[in-house]
Design a protein around this motif. Structure first.
Motif, PDB file in Angstrom:
ATOM      1  N   GLU A  88      40.805  46.268  31.478  1.00  0.00           N
ATOM      2  CA  GLU A  88      41.835  45.692  32.668  1.00  0.00           C
ATOM      3  C   GLU A  88      41.772  44.367  32.941  1.00  0.00           C
ATOM      4  O   GLU A  88      42.707  43.480  33.094  1.00  0.00           O
ATOM      5  N   ALA A  89      40.542  43.813  32.995  1.00  0.00           N
ATOM      6  CA  ALA A  89      40.143  42.457  33.390  1.00  0.00           C
ATOM      7  C   ALA A  89      40.993  41.459  32.267  1.00  0.00           C
ATOM      8  O   ALA A  89      41.489  40.318  32.523  1.00  0.00           O
ATOM      9  N   GLU A  90      40.771  41.867  31.128  1.00  0.00           N
ATOM     10  CA  GLU A  90      41.436  41.094  30.143  1.00  0.00           C
ATOM     11  C   GLU A  90      42.879  40.981  29.919  1.00  0.00           C
ATOM     12  O   GLU A  90      43.689  40.136  29.826  1.00  0.00           O
ATOM     13  N   ALA A  91      43.318  42.349  30.207  1.00  0.00           N
ATOM     14  CA  ALA A  91      44.987  42.575  30.304  1.00  0.00           C
ATOM     15  C   ALA A  91      45.486  41.945  31.174  1.00  0.00           C
ATOM     16  O   ALA A  91      46.816  41.726  30.981  1.00  0.00           O
ATOM     17  N   SER A  92      44.828  41.823  32.683  1.00  0.00           N
ATOM     18  CA  SER A  92      45.537  41.016  33.551  1.00  0.00           C
ATOM     19  C   SER A  92      45.027  39.769  33.816  1.00  0.00           C
ATOM     20  O   SER A  92      45.662  39.006  34.794  1.00  0.00           O
ATOM     21  N   SER A  93      44.350  39.012  33.041  1.00  0.00           N
ATOM     22  CA  SER A  93      43.925  37.652  32.976  1.00  0.00           C
ATOM     23  C   SER A  93      44.947  36.692  33.269  1.00  0.00           C
ATOM     24  O   SER A  93      44.682  35.659  34.166  1.00  0.00           O
ATOM     25  N   LYS A  94      45.807  36.865  32.630  1.00  0.00           N
ATOM     26  CA  LYS A  94      46.941  35.767  32.548  1.00  0.00           C
ATOM     27  C   LYS A  94      47.494  35.664  34.010  1.00  0.00           C
ATOM     28  O   LYS A  94      47.739  34.770  34.548  1.00  0.00           O
ATOM     29  N   ILE A  95      47.959  36.919  34.404  1.00  0.00           N
ATOM     30  CA  ILE A  95      48.615  37.078  35.738  1.00  0.00           C
ATOM     31  C   ILE A  95      47.614  36.433  36.905  1.00  0.00           C
ATOM     32  O   ILE A  95      48.128  35.736  37.559  1.00  0.00           O
ATOM     33  N   LYS A  96      46.320  36.929  36.778  1.00  0.00           N
ATOM     34  CA  LYS A  96      45.195  36.478  37.644  1.00  0.00           C
ATOM     35  C   LYS A  96      45.247  34.842  37.921  1.00  0.00           C
ATOM     36  O   LYS A  96      45.047  34.389  38.689  1.00  0.00           O
ATOM     37  N   ASN A  97      45.155  34.376  36.497  1.00  0.00           N
ATOM     38  CA  ASN A  97      45.130  32.975  36.465  1.00  0.00           C
ATOM     39  C   ASN A  97      46.185  32.243  37.058  1.00  0.00           C
ATOM     40  O   ASN A  97      46.104  30.871  37.770  1.00  0.00           O
ATOM     41  N   LEU A  98      47.546  32.877  36.980  1.00  0.00           N
ATOM     42  CA  LEU A  98      48.612  32.192  37.426  1.00  0.00           C
ATOM     43  C   LEU A  98      48.648  32.270  38.679  1.00  0.00           C
ATOM     44  O   LEU A  98      49.039  31.343  39.596  1.00  0.00           O
ATOM     45  N   ARG A  99      48.208  33.372  39.105  1.00  0.00           N
ATOM     46  CA  ARG A  99      48.152  33.726  40.761  1.00  0.00           C
ATOM     47  C   ARG A  99      47.149  32.538  41.379  1.00  0.00           C
ATOM     48  O   ARG A  99      47.578  32.021  42.384  1.00  0.00           O
ATOM     49  N   HIS A 100      46.039  32.556  40.695  1.00  0.00           N
ATOM     50  CA  HIS A 100      45.178  31.629  41.200  1.00  0.00           C
ATOM     51  C   HIS A 100      45.643  29.910  41.241  1.00  0.00           C
ATOM     52  O   HIS A 100      45.508  29.467  42.205  1.00  0.00           O
ATOM     53  N   GLU A 101      46.337  29.747  40.127  1.00  0.00           N
ATOM     54  CA  GLU A 101      46.881  28.357  40.143  1.00  0.00           C
ATOM     55  C   GLU A 101      47.823  28.076  41.288  1.00  0.00           C
ATOM     56  O   GLU A 101      48.423  26.855  41.575  1.00  0.00           O
ATOM     57  N   ASN A 102      48.741  29.192  41.759  1.00  0.00           N
ATOM     58  CA  ASN A 102      49.625  28.847  42.871  1.00  0.00           C
ATOM     59  C   ASN A 102      49.105  29.111  44.133  1.00  0.00           C
ATOM     60  O   ASN A 102      50.027  29.192  45.289  1.00  0.00           O
ATOM     61  N   ILE A 103      47.809  29.420  44.237  1.00  0.00           N
ATOM     62  CA  ILE A 103      47.542  29.751  45.787  1.00  0.00           C
ATOM     63  C   ILE A 103      47.302  28.140  46.407  1.00  0.00           C
ATOM     64  O   ILE A 103      46.836  27.164  45.725  1.00  0.00           O
TER      65      ILE A 103
END
Length: 390
Positions: free
Chosen positions: A375-390
């Protein structure tokens, strides 16, 4: 972002479903090909003639051996078992098995194993390179005639071994690879209670002219306790059942289909994804990715999961976890119940994984296929996107 995450999961699930569906078709198709190959082989006039010639020659070997000659033969065979076979078998299973359970007791078997194994100049694993024992017997003449053809067929299609059996006695008349089951009797000899012995006995007892049967993997000691599966069919000469042909299944080929020849990333499975087969005992029927990419890391993980020292040793030595590791997941349970679907759940290592699963439609066995990704790999792009927008 919640919607983006759900869309990402949905996209990953669809990808895993597509991979599972493709691999499922490929595996099922491959097993269909094997069934058709063995059936075609059994009807080939060359194979029918080979069985007849091997039968005529097999029972005459050693008839003129003197007691003194036989003593020397038996010593050579004993030496092979002590120094090579038992040493390697015990190394694989990390326990001391008794040689008495494996040494052939039938004089004919001892003579054959001397000619083609103990006294064979080629090393263990390459005994099949010997075309003839040059002992002047009719058997060695027949062997020299057919062995290069059968060996070539085995190599071309990637089988582990090919056997010809006498349908009236259960005697193994011939094998390509020449392991310690060579020239034994599969109906009442040393290996009668193995899965190989059972499938040969089924073929002996069957009156079905189109008999063809696959038997599930089990640890097989003549192959040094490696997982072995067999498929058998009967050979008829007119209305008479004269023989049985058996293929020992090509594990390597099955693994190649499932791993994309170790190219998981090219298959769209990223850094953590994989596809594997599980049987109805919840044990693996194909290798998992970590065995190939990080054997020692996987072995360490198995120790933490309290697998026995013997099992861990076997996995390390044999570089496979087929039959040795259980996968207890809801996805596996559902696939074995005949269902297809997807799930998000923890795998046996406690990692959250996305899975897509389906039953395999292969006659005579109950298996399922599963593709998964962390799951960590499957959702990594979304998590990175979320991190960039914080």
């Amino acid at each position: 972002f919640k919607n983006l995450g759900e869309l990402n999961y949905q996209s990953r699930f669809e990808q895993l479903k597509s991979i599972t569906s493709t691999k499922k078709r490929n595996v099922e198709y491959y097993f269909d090909i094997i069934r058709n190959q063995i059936l075609s082989f059994s009807e080939d006039t060359m194979i029918i003639e080979a069985i007849k010639e091997f039968k005529n020659a097999f029972y005459n070997v050693g008839s003129d051996t003197t007691p003194e000659q036989f003593d020397a033969i038996r010593e050579r065979v004993l030496g092979y078992y002590q120094n090579e076979f038992m040493a390697m078998l015990n190394d694989h299973v990390s326990m001391d098995l008794s040689i008495d359970n494996y040494l052939p007791t039938e004089s004919r078997t001892v003579i054959f194993q001397d000619l083609y194994i103990a006294n064979n100049p080629h090393p263990t694993g390459s005994k099949s390179l010997l075309d003839s024992a040059n002992d002047g017997s009719a058997y060695s003449g027949v062997h020299a005639k057919y062995h290069p053809i059968l060996r070539n067929y085995l190599e071309k299609f990637g089988y582990y071994d090919i056997f010809l059996i006498d349908a009236s006695t259960g005697d193994m008349l011939y094998s390509v690879f020449k392991e310690v089951d060579f020239a034994t009797n599969l109906a009442n000899g040393e290996y009668r209670n193995t899965n190989f012995g059972r499938i040969v006995q089924s073929a002996i007892q069957s009156s079905d002219r189109k008999f063809v049967q696959l038997i599930d993997f089990a640890a097989y000691d003549p192959s040094y306790h490696a997982p072995a599966s067999f498929i058998a069919t009967t050979i008829y000469d007119g209305d008479e059942k004269i023989g049985i042909i058996v293929f020992q299944m090509p594990i390597q080929k099955i693994n190649q289909i499932l791993t994309g020849n170790n190219s998981w990333r090219d298959d769209g499975l990223g850094d953590t994804g994989e596809t594997f087969i599980v049987g109805n005992d919840y044990k693996l029927r194909s290798v998992t990715r970590e065995i190939i990419e990080d054997l020692e890391g996987h072995v360490a993980m198995m120790k933490k999961k309290n697998y026995s020292a013997s099992i861990v040793q076997q996995v390390r030595k044999m570089r496979t976890n087929i039959l040795m590791e259980e996968i207890r997941m809801d996805a596996v349970k559902n696939g074995l119940l005949g269902n297809s679907g997807t799930s998000l759940e923890k795998n046996d290592n406690g990692k959250e994984v996305l899975t897509a699963y389906a039953p395999l439609n292969i006659a005579d066995v109950k298996w399922m296929i599963l593709s998964s990704m962390h799951e960590a790999e499957a959702s990594s792009k979304i998590k990175n996107l979320r991190h960039e927008n914080i």
